[in-house]
Write a protein that holds these residues in place. Sequence first.
Motif, PDB file in Angstrom:
ATOM      1  N   THR A 120       2.365   7.781  10.884  1.00 36.33           N
ATOM      2  CA  THR A 120       3.174   8.729   9.778  1.00 36.33           C
ATOM      3  C   THR A 120       4.836   8.894  10.701  1.00 36.33           C
ATOM      4  O   THR A 120       5.400   8.514   9.880  1.00 36.33           O
ATOM      5  CB  THR A 120       2.896   9.725  10.038  1.00 36.33           C
ATOM      6  OG1 THR A 120       2.199  10.248  11.309  1.00 36.33           O
ATOM      7  CG2 THR A 120       1.669   9.817   9.378  1.00 36.33           C
TER       8      THR A 120
ATOM      9  N   ARG B  24       0.801  -1.266  -0.375  1.00 39.14           N
ATOM     10  CA  ARG B  24      -0.272   0.072   0.038  1.00 39.14           C
ATOM     11  C   ARG B  24       0.988   1.603  -0.003  1.00 39.14           C
ATOM     12  O   ARG B  24       0.501   2.238  -0.234  1.00 39.14           O
ATOM     13  CB  ARG B  24      -1.132   0.030   1.028  1.00 39.14           C
ATOM     14  CG  ARG B  24      -1.993  -1.306   0.963  1.00 39.14           C
ATOM     15  CD  ARG B  24      -3.483  -0.885   0.633  1.00 39.14           C
ATOM     16  NE  ARG B  24      -3.410   0.859   0.929  1.00 39.14           N
ATOM     17  CZ  ARG B  24      -4.983   0.739   1.989  1.00 39.14           C
ATOM     18  NH1 ARG B  24      -4.906   0.046   2.449  1.00 39.14           N
ATOM     19  NH2 ARG B  24      -5.448   1.600   1.919  1.00 39.14           N
TER      20      ARG B  24
ATOM     21  N   MET C  46      -2.601   2.656  10.902  1.00 39.94           N
ATOM     22  CA  MET C  46      -3.659   3.356  10.002  1.00 39.94           C
ATOM     23  C   MET C  46      -3.864   3.978   8.465  1.00 39.94           C
ATOM     24  O   MET C  46      -5.269   4.330   8.194  1.00 39.94           O
ATOM     25  CB  MET C  46      -2.284   4.875   9.225  1.00 39.94           C
ATOM     26  CG  MET C  46      -2.034   6.074   8.875  1.00 39.94           C
ATOM     27  SD  MET C  46      -1.140   7.268   9.444  1.00 39.94           S
ATOM     28  CE  MET C  46       0.166   6.178   8.042  1.00 39.94           C
ATOM     29  N   PHE C  47      -3.847   2.697   8.074  1.00 40.08           N
ATOM     30  CA  PHE C  47      -4.438   2.339   6.850  1.00 40.08           C
ATOM     31  C   PHE C  47      -6.132   1.480   6.828  1.00 40.08           C
ATOM     32  O   PHE C  47      -6.764   2.046   6.484  1.00 40.08           O
ATOM     33  CB  PHE C  47      -3.633   1.258   5.870  1.00 40.08           C
ATOM     34  CG  PHE C  47      -2.837   1.202   5.168  1.00 40.08           C
ATOM     35  CD1 PHE C  47      -2.505   2.430   4.126  1.00 40.08           C
ATOM     36  CD2 PHE C  47      -1.398   1.503   5.090  1.00 40.08           C
ATOM     37  CE1 PHE C  47      -1.296   3.213   2.844  1.00 40.08           C
ATOM     38  CE2 PHE C  47      -0.182   1.470   4.431  1.00 40.08           C
ATOM     39  CZ  PHE C  47      -0.514   3.309   3.485  1.00 40.08           C
TER      40      PHE C  47
ATOM     41  N   LEU D 139       1.043  10.589   2.523  1.00 41.02           N
ATOM     42  CA  LEU D 139       0.330   9.979   3.190  1.00 41.02           C
ATOM     43  C   LEU D 139      -0.642  10.646   4.215  1.00 41.02           C
ATOM     44  O   LEU D 139      -2.035  10.398   4.691  1.00 41.02           O
ATOM     45  CB  LEU D 139       1.330   8.648   4.330  1.00 41.02           C
ATOM     46  CG  LEU D 139       0.150   7.208   4.858  1.00 41.02           C
ATOM     47  CD1 LEU D 139      -0.645   6.852   3.410  1.00 41.02           C
ATOM     48  CD2 LEU D 139       1.076   6.362   4.996  1.00 41.02           C
TER      49      LEU D 139
ATOM     50  N   ASP E 154      -3.231  12.383   2.996  1.00 37.57           N
ATOM     51  CA  ASP E 154      -4.460  11.652   2.749  1.00 37.57           C
ATOM     52  C   ASP E 154      -5.546  10.674   3.763  1.00 37.57           C
ATOM     53  O   ASP E 154      -6.141  10.981   4.072  1.00 37.57           O
ATOM     54  CB  ASP E 154      -4.367   9.922   2.322  1.00 37.57           C
ATOM     55  CG  ASP E 154      -3.764  10.332   0.680  1.00 37.57           C
ATOM     56  OD1 ASP E 154      -3.445  11.762   0.134  1.00 37.57           O
ATOM     57  OD2 ASP E 154      -3.120  10.402  -0.620  1.00 37.57           O
ATOM     58  N   VAL E 155      -4.552  10.200   5.237  1.00 37.97           N
ATOM     59  CA  VAL E 155      -5.261  10.575   6.014  1.00 37.97           C
ATOM     60  C   VAL E 155      -6.571  11.239   6.707  1.00 37.97           C
ATOM     61  O   VAL E 155      -7.110  10.806   6.833  1.00 37.97           O
ATOM     62  CB  VAL E 155      -4.631   9.894   7.302  1.00 37.97           C
ATOM     63  CG1 VAL E 155      -5.238   9.265   8.216  1.00 37.97           C
ATOM     64  CG2 VAL E 155      -3.260   8.770   6.379  1.00 37.97           C
TER      65      VAL E 155
ATOM     66  N   SER F 100      -7.623  13.736   4.762  1.00 36.75           N
ATOM     67  CA  SER F 100      -8.867  14.330   4.017  1.00 36.75           C
ATOM     68  C   SER F 100      -9.974  12.356   3.929  1.00 36.75           C
ATOM     69  O   SER F 100     -10.875  12.873   4.077  1.00 36.75           O
ATOM     70  CB  SER F 100      -8.418  13.692   3.022  1.00 36.75           C
ATOM     71  OG  SER F 100      -7.393  15.135   2.321  1.00 36.75           O
ATOM     72  N   GLN F 101      -9.437  11.335   4.377  1.00 36.99           N
ATOM     73  CA  GLN F 101     -10.341  10.056   4.744  1.00 36.99           C
ATOM     74  C   GLN F 101     -11.406  10.407   6.457  1.00 36.99           C
ATOM     75  O   GLN F 101     -12.510  10.701   6.581  1.00 36.99           O
ATOM     76  CB  GLN F 101      -9.028   9.386   4.342  1.00 36.99           C
ATOM     77  CG  GLN F 101      -9.913   8.021   5.370  1.00 36.99           C
ATOM     78  CD  GLN F 101     -11.177   7.661   3.987  1.00 36.99           C
ATOM     79  OE1 GLN F 101     -11.575   8.449   3.091  1.00 36.99           O
ATOM     80  NE2 GLN F 101     -11.684   5.828   4.716  1.00 36.99           N
TER      81      GLN F 101
ATOM     82  N   ILE G 152      -2.605   8.274  13.875  1.00 37.86           N
ATOM     83  CA  ILE G 152      -1.748   9.605  12.690  1.00 37.86           C
ATOM     84  C   ILE G 152      -0.741   9.450  13.136  1.00 37.86           C
ATOM     85  O   ILE G 152       0.302   8.983  12.720  1.00 37.86           O
ATOM     86  CB  ILE G 152      -2.826  10.474  12.438  1.00 37.86           C
ATOM     87  CG1 ILE G 152      -4.132  10.263  11.916  1.00 37.86           C
ATOM     88  CG2 ILE G 152      -1.910  11.525  11.591  1.00 37.86           C
ATOM     89  CD1 ILE G 152      -5.150  11.119  12.029  1.00 37.86           C
TER      90      ILE G 152
ATOM     91  N   MET H 177      -7.672   4.492   6.971  1.00 39.38           N
ATOM     92  CA  MET H 177      -7.941   5.212   5.205  1.00 39.38           C
ATOM     93  C   MET H 177      -9.327   4.277   4.955  1.00 39.38           C
ATOM     94  O   MET H 177      -9.408   4.342   3.946  1.00 39.38           O
ATOM     95  CB  MET H 177      -6.910   5.019   5.016  1.00 39.38           C
ATOM     96  CG  MET H 177      -5.904   6.176   5.176  1.00 39.38           C
ATOM     97  SD  MET H 177      -4.229   5.894   4.073  1.00 39.38           S
ATOM     98  CE  MET H 177      -5.249   6.795   2.587  1.00 39.38           C
ATOM     99  N   ASP H 178      -9.004   2.931   5.213  1.00 38.92           N
ATOM    100  CA  ASP H 178      -9.666   2.148   4.939  1.00 38.92           C
ATOM    101  C   ASP H 178     -11.282   1.231   5.531  1.00 38.92           C
ATOM    102  O   ASP H 178     -12.338   1.089   5.424  1.00 38.92           O
ATOM    103  CB  ASP H 178      -9.621   0.541   4.177  1.00 38.92           C
ATOM    104  CG  ASP H 178      -8.456   0.047   3.601  1.00 38.92           C
ATOM    105  OD1 ASP H 178      -7.724   0.355   2.707  1.00 38.92           O
ATOM    106  OD2 ASP H 178      -7.514  -1.117   4.419  1.00 38.92           O
TER     107      ASP H 178
END
Length: 587
Positions: free
Chosen positions: A127, A3, A314-315, A95, A98-99, A101-102, A123, A318-319
């Motif tokens: 990061t 990812r 973290m992903f 990254l 993106d987090v 924004s998510q 987060i 995001m998911d």
Amino acid sequence: MRRFLPYLWPKGRPELKRRIIGAAGFVLLSKAIVLSLPFAYARAVDTMSADGDPAVWVAMALVIAYAAGRLGNVLFDQLRNITFNRVGQDAVRELAEDVFSQLHRLSLRFHLSRRTGEITRVIERGTRSIGQMLYFLLFNIAPTAIELIIVSIIFWAVFGWELVAATAVTVVTFIWTTQRITEWRVKLRKDMNDLDGQAMARAVDSLLNYETVKYFGAEERERHRYASSANAYAEAAIKTENSLGMLNIVQAVILNLMMGGAMAWTVWGWSQGRLSPGDLVLVNTYLIQLFRPLDLLGWVYRTIRQGLIDMADMFRLMDTEAEVEDVPGAPALVVRRPTVLFDNVSFGYEQDRQILHHLSFEAPAGSTVALVGPSGAGKSTIGRLLFRFYDPSGGRILIDGQDISQVAQESLRRAIGIVPQDSVLFNDTIGYNIAYGRDDPSQEQIVRAAADASILPFIEALPQGFDTEVGERGLKLSGGEKQRVAIARTLLKNPPILLLDEATSALDSRTEQDILSTLKRVSADRTTIAIAHRLSTIADADIINVMDAGRIVESGNHADLLRRDGLYAEMWNRQLSEADETAQAAE
């Protein structure tokens, strides 16, 4: 890792790819120097211990070459870091963006149930772990693997297969032992992180509710609550640190057994005339160079494993699927006539908790429609559905004949302005909070909005004026001042549809009348939906919908509803009697 790779090797960024290639080149140059240094060192020793007149200048040249090589190694390592730093920072920044924004894409239900402290830690750890993982994977593990292969070839060529086999057995044993112990430590570390997040969440929650804690004199209770989490974290941290000591001891035993055995084997070869003193230096130097990164392998492996856990958290964030999504190719909402229609709408926050039951009403363009009723009737839920924080379980909501579930959410929310009951401000200036209603407004527009919201005299009386800081959540302002800032913010937005959710609930009677007249003026060409408990504030509305238990039980204007002598008349008479009692008590 799969990812994350697109962030490390981004499309359309050839300058970053060149930096990665350049950093890899510096790694290879550094390794070439490191692997040649032991030969210079060993030959210098052999030259000095040779029979006859020592070749002083040869030995001197080898020593100088050895020192120059060490300097070159440091130089290339630092050039590698300088070259790669921008790549790592850009990858982490993209990254993190993106987090962020998510998190804003996720639904209101997620944010109502989240713990701010835990999300912040997820987060932060995610990061931070990326930078460490990049460094170790690219500049520790990969170069060590290259070095191990080349050292094995050198040992085979100079000393034979015995030393290669011993080195291989040692490295495999070391890696296997480190991996097993570190896996156990990772579980301890994950428990520690969970407890750390819990302690942080409790601390943040307590500090955000500082006034409530003071109201109930609960400082000691909050201290005990935080202390229980902090103590659990401390115990988990102690176990984690003790396990690190155990890992270091086991690693030291394995490496030093190999070092002692290899050097003893070299001394034995020297005693038989097969090897020289320089060969002892050669073996010792190569093993020290090889074992230095291996000695850190437990820490590196744990860091990578922990980094994978932190990145996975973290992903996973995001998911997380947003409850409310735009349909593919959703067009923008176009508002020519700002009519609002709730058509047979049903909704519940939970399956077994129905809030609205087949609700239907219309707010014609340019009209003011009020929603009144007892607490829990579902009035505020209507506002959340109108902004599409949730989708109804049945029915549909139309604006100018367009189903809001079929248009882009951004355009929908751009068309609606709100003055909420609880106005929360950003921890910035008054000017910033008013200007938040529109992108790049002029100072004149900000001042005009403040004047329309009857807060301009207050702002001008402040020493710093519009640059006055409002504090976290606007706590430096009174309730009425915060409400007026929120009204000014919405007036600056200038939307075709206004939602007033108890917009004057925190204001005194005089200011309330000023703002009501302002709202009436600015609502002239807009559709206004007013949610109110105080019926006197909406008595002049074009249509008043009386709600009870998620249904509209009465509808009409003020005079019609009083003549019906139903729920609205009962609420009106009760509020009049309460006002009379208050006036008598004041006298």
